[in-house]
Design a protein around this motif. Structure first.
Motif, mmCIF file in Angstrom:
data_model
loop_
_atom_site.group_PDB
_atom_site.id
_atom_site.type_symbol
_atom_site.label_atom_id
_atom_site.label_comp_id
_atom_site.label_asym_id
_atom_site.label_seq_id
_atom_site.Cartn_x
_atom_site.Cartn_y
_atom_site.Cartn_z
ATOM 1 N N GLY A 156 12.694 -7.408 -61.833
ATOM 2 C CA GLY A 156 12.017 -8.385 -62.682
ATOM 3 C C GLY A 156 12.957 -9.011 -63.700
ATOM 4 N N GLY A 157 12.469 -10.042 -64.364
ATOM 5 C CA GLY A 157 13.310 -10.801 -65.282
ATOM 6 C C GLY A 157 13.851 -9.994 -66.436
ATOM 7 N N GLY A 198 3.980 -14.547 -61.750
ATOM 8 C CA GLY A 198 3.608 -13.386 -62.546
ATOM 9 C C GLY A 198 3.109 -13.717 -63.934
ATOM 10 N N THR A 199 2.957 -12.661 -64.735
ATOM 11 C CA THR A 199 2.386 -12.814 -66.071
ATOM 12 C C THR A 199 3.301 -13.579 -67.018
ATOM 13 O OG1 THR A 199 3.187 -10.587 -66.572
ATOM 14 C CG2 THR A 199 0.869 -10.810 -65.965
ATOM 15 N N SER A 200 4.576 -13.706 -66.680
ATOM 16 C CA SER A 200 5.465 -14.518 -67.514
ATOM 17 C C SER A 200 5.185 -16.008 -67.350
ATOM 18 C CB SER A 200 6.930 -14.237 -67.174
ATOM 19 O OG SER A 200 7.293 -12.928 -67.535
ATOM 20 N N MET A 201 4.532 -16.371 -66.244
ATOM 21 C CA MET A 201 4.129 -17.762 -65.978
ATOM 22 C C MET A 201 5.313 -18.728 -66.038
ATOM 23 S SD MET A 201 0.383 -18.027 -67.802
ATOM 24 C CE MET A 201 1.059 -18.089 -69.444
ATOM 25 N N ASP A 202 6.465 -18.285 -65.540
ATOM 26 C CA ASP A 202 7.647 -19.127 -65.620
ATOM 27 C C ASP A 202 7.911 -19.910 -64.340
ATOM 28 O OD1 ASP A 202 8.223 -16.838 -64.192
ATOM 29 O OD2 ASP A 202 10.072 -16.362 -65.273
ATOM 30 N N GLY A 203 7.231 -19.574 -63.247
ATOM 31 C CA GLY A 203 7.453 -20.302 -62.015
ATOM 32 C C GLY A 203 7.025 -19.517 -60.797
ATOM 33 N N ILE A 204 7.460 -19.988 -59.634
ATOM 34 C CA ILE A 204 7.049 -19.419 -58.345
ATOM 35 C C ILE A 204 8.247 -18.747 -57.677
ATOM 36 C CG2 ILE A 204 6.108 -19.941 -56.058
ATOM 37 C CD1 ILE A 204 4.978 -22.566 -57.395
ATOM 38 N N ASP A 205 8.100 -17.469 -57.383
ATOM 39 C CA ASP A 205 9.100 -16.757 -56.593
ATOM 40 C C ASP A 205 8.624 -16.700 -55.148
ATOM 41 O OD1 ASP A 205 10.800 -16.216 -58.755
ATOM 42 O OD2 ASP A 205 9.656 -14.431 -59.292
ATOM 43 N N VAL A 216 6.654 -23.791 -50.447
ATOM 44 C CA VAL A 216 6.844 -23.317 -49.075
ATOM 45 C C VAL A 216 7.448 -24.411 -48.208
ATOM 46 C CG1 VAL A 216 5.681 -22.479 -46.993
ATOM 47 C CG2 VAL A 216 4.985 -21.625 -49.235
ATOM 48 N N GLU A 217 6.926 -25.621 -48.331
ATOM 49 C CA GLU A 217 7.444 -26.731 -47.521
ATOM 50 C C GLU A 217 8.915 -26.978 -47.794
ATOM 51 O OE1 GLU A 217 3.239 -29.248 -47.184
ATOM 52 O OE2 GLU A 217 4.622 -29.615 -48.855
ATOM 53 N N ALA A 218 9.310 -26.955 -49.061
ATOM 54 C CA ALA A 218 10.717 -27.157 -49.410
ATOM 55 C C ALA A 218 11.581 -26.033 -48.869
ATOM 56 C CB ALA A 218 10.860 -27.266 -50.929
ATOM 57 N N PHE A 219 11.082 -24.803 -48.940
ATOM 58 C CA PHE A 219 11.829 -23.652 -48.429
ATOM 59 C C PHE A 219 12.026 -23.761 -46.914
ATOM 60 C CE2 PHE A 219 11.763 -19.401 -46.487
ATOM 61 C CZ PHE A 219 12.836 -18.796 -47.131
ATOM 62 N N SER A 238 13.411 -19.547 -56.020
ATOM 63 C CA SER A 238 12.645 -19.533 -57.260
ATOM 64 C C SER A 238 12.472 -20.966 -57.740
ATOM 65 C CB SER A 238 13.353 -18.697 -58.325
ATOM 66 O OG SER A 238 12.591 -18.628 -59.506
ATOM 67 N N THR A 239 11.246 -21.335 -58.052
ATOM 68 C CA THR A 239 10.940 -22.697 -58.484
ATOM 69 C C THR A 239 10.288 -22.643 -59.857
ATOM 70 O OG1 THR A 239 10.550 -23.349 -56.180
ATOM 71 C CG2 THR A 239 9.713 -24.822 -57.901
ATOM 72 N N PRO A 240 10.965 -23.076 -60.900
ATOM 73 C CA PRO A 240 10.382 -22.989 -62.251
ATOM 74 C C PRO A 240 9.253 -23.992 -62.445
ATOM 75 C CG PRO A 240 12.486 -24.144 -62.320
ATOM 76 C CD PRO A 240 12.332 -23.649 -60.918
ATOM 77 N N TYR A 241 8.300 -23.598 -63.281
ATOM 78 C CA TYR A 241 7.274 -24.540 -63.712
ATOM 79 C C TYR A 241 7.839 -25.442 -64.801
ATOM 80 C CZ TYR A 241 3.647 -21.648 -61.449
ATOM 81 O OH TYR A 241 2.873 -20.961 -60.551
ATOM 82 N N ASP A 242 7.403 -26.681 -64.826
ATOM 83 C CA ASP A 242 7.774 -27.552 -65.935
ATOM 84 C C ASP A 242 6.984 -27.149 -67.176
ATOM 85 O OD1 ASP A 242 5.249 -29.443 -66.143
ATOM 86 O OD2 ASP A 242 5.752 -29.315 -64.015
#
Length: 377
Positions: A304-305, A16-23, A88-91, A42-46
């Protein structure tokens, strides 16, 4: 495998627009009334990748056509797609699933430019690249078709909110109208009432200004739980300046870009007072949405967050105390972190069935419209 001609097992991916990671969220659904919610992650971006995404917002300002990828945007799009695919692969590995167990993936991508008045929206994300890597059908680019038909391309989640509203627990089912509020970078609201058309629109800044403010002044990505805001006070002059924006009083609702509201100047507030004031603005903006509904909601469901920011929740509770009650998604048996990702899974199945994703009351599209591009391995 999903069974039945209509019921499919789908994975939704949302950044999303928060750009904090992948849900990520998994559903079994017919894309209509049947919704069996599954596992999520949920996978956060570095930090370095987040900086690349933030830089992309500036680069994207030069885009004139949806296919344009100036400077590093093409490389960033490939990297972003690969990160989503790896998620997706990790999930699948964690859940003991194979690619053949999934019928379709709904891939949102990352919005880097949204200009509804110019019928221009750009989400980075290569659905064909993902489909080839994973060996799974991917539905992506779900906003664009709506815009060709006169819509604003957002919000897309409202139809899913309506499906969830139909399945609320008995003790909540009678509390209508109900408003779903997704407090992401930008907040958006869905108004669900069996007696009226589905309505939805962006309400104003959600977390984006708060996140940018604390990042600038404290070097952290967000105000966890509203802890910083809780130490400050509302600067009424600053708050009123935001709330005097013509966006809030315009009859025509428009969808917002992350940059449509900008930060206060550094000398206008300290860290705590700035965070407190911006939290107040987020809540007040949501409450102002009531002026655009046929009736005041009896129930507000927060997702949402931003629902974790207790200051926003407290301010909204005060602002709506004479009309309805405010609860977070979990109090309704829902998952407020994965709901948008769930929606993208649901929308992907809906797209496969050719069902409407958007409506005149949600995006302003001329008539109910389906959408999405199907990529096959």
């Amino acid at each position: 495998m999903a069974t039945g001609s209509d019921l499919k097992r789908a994975i939704g991916l949302m950044s999303g627009t928060s750009m904090d990671g992948i849900d990520l969220a998994m559903l079994e659904t017919d894309g209509d009334s049947i919704v069996h919610r599954g596992a999520s992650s949920s996978t956060p971006y570095d930090a370095a990748f987040r900086k690349r995404l933030e830089a992309a917002l500036e680069t994207a300002k030069s885009i004139d056509a949806r296919s344009d990828r100036p400077d590093d945007l093409a490389g960033l799009e490939a990297d972003l797609t690969d990160r989503h695919a790896a998620t997706v692969e990790a999930f699948l590995a964690r859940e003991g699933l194979e690619a053949t167990d999934i019928d379709v993936i709904g891939f949102h991508g990352q919005t880097v430019l949204h200009r509804p008045l110019k019928a221009l929206t750009v989400q980075l994300g290569d659905g064909q690249r993902m489909a080839k890597r994973l060996g799974i059908d991917v539905v992506y680019d779900l906003r664009a078709h709506d815009m060709t038909l006169g819509g604003q391309g957002a919000p897309l989640v409202p139809a899913y909110h309506r499906a969830l509203a139909a399945g609320l627990p008995d003790d909540l089912a009678s509390e209508t109208p109900v408003a779903f509020v997704n407090i992401g970078g930008i907040s958006n609201i869905t108004y669900v009432d069996p007696q009226s058309e589905l309505l939805a629109f962006d309400s104003g800044p959600g977390n984006t200004l708060i996140d940018q403010w604390v990042a600038r002044h404290a070097g952290i990505p967000y105000d966890s739980g509203g802890a910083i805001a809780s130490e400050g006070r509302v600067l009424s002059g600053l708050a009123n300046r935001y709330l005097a924006s013509p966006f809030f009083t315009a009859k025509e609702r428009i969808s917002l870009d992350r940059n449509d509201f900008t930060l206060p100047a550094d000398d206008e507030a300290g860290l705590e007072d700035g965070a407190r004031t911006l939290a107040f603005v987020s809540a007040a903006a949501i409450a102002k949405a009531q002026a655009h509904f046929p009736a005041k909601p009896k129930l507000w469901i927060l997702t949402g967050g931003g629902r974790h920011n207790r200051i926003i929740v407290e301010d909204l509770t005060v602002a709506t105390r004479h009309s309805g009650r405010v609860i977070v998604a979990e109090e309704a048996g829902l998952n407020g972190d994965s709901m948008e990702a769930e929606a993208w899974a649901w929308l992907a199945v809906r797209s496969l069935h050719g069902l409407p994703l958007t409506y005149p009351g949600t995006t302003g599209v001329k008539e109910p419209a389906t959408g999405g591009v199907l990529a096959r391995p």
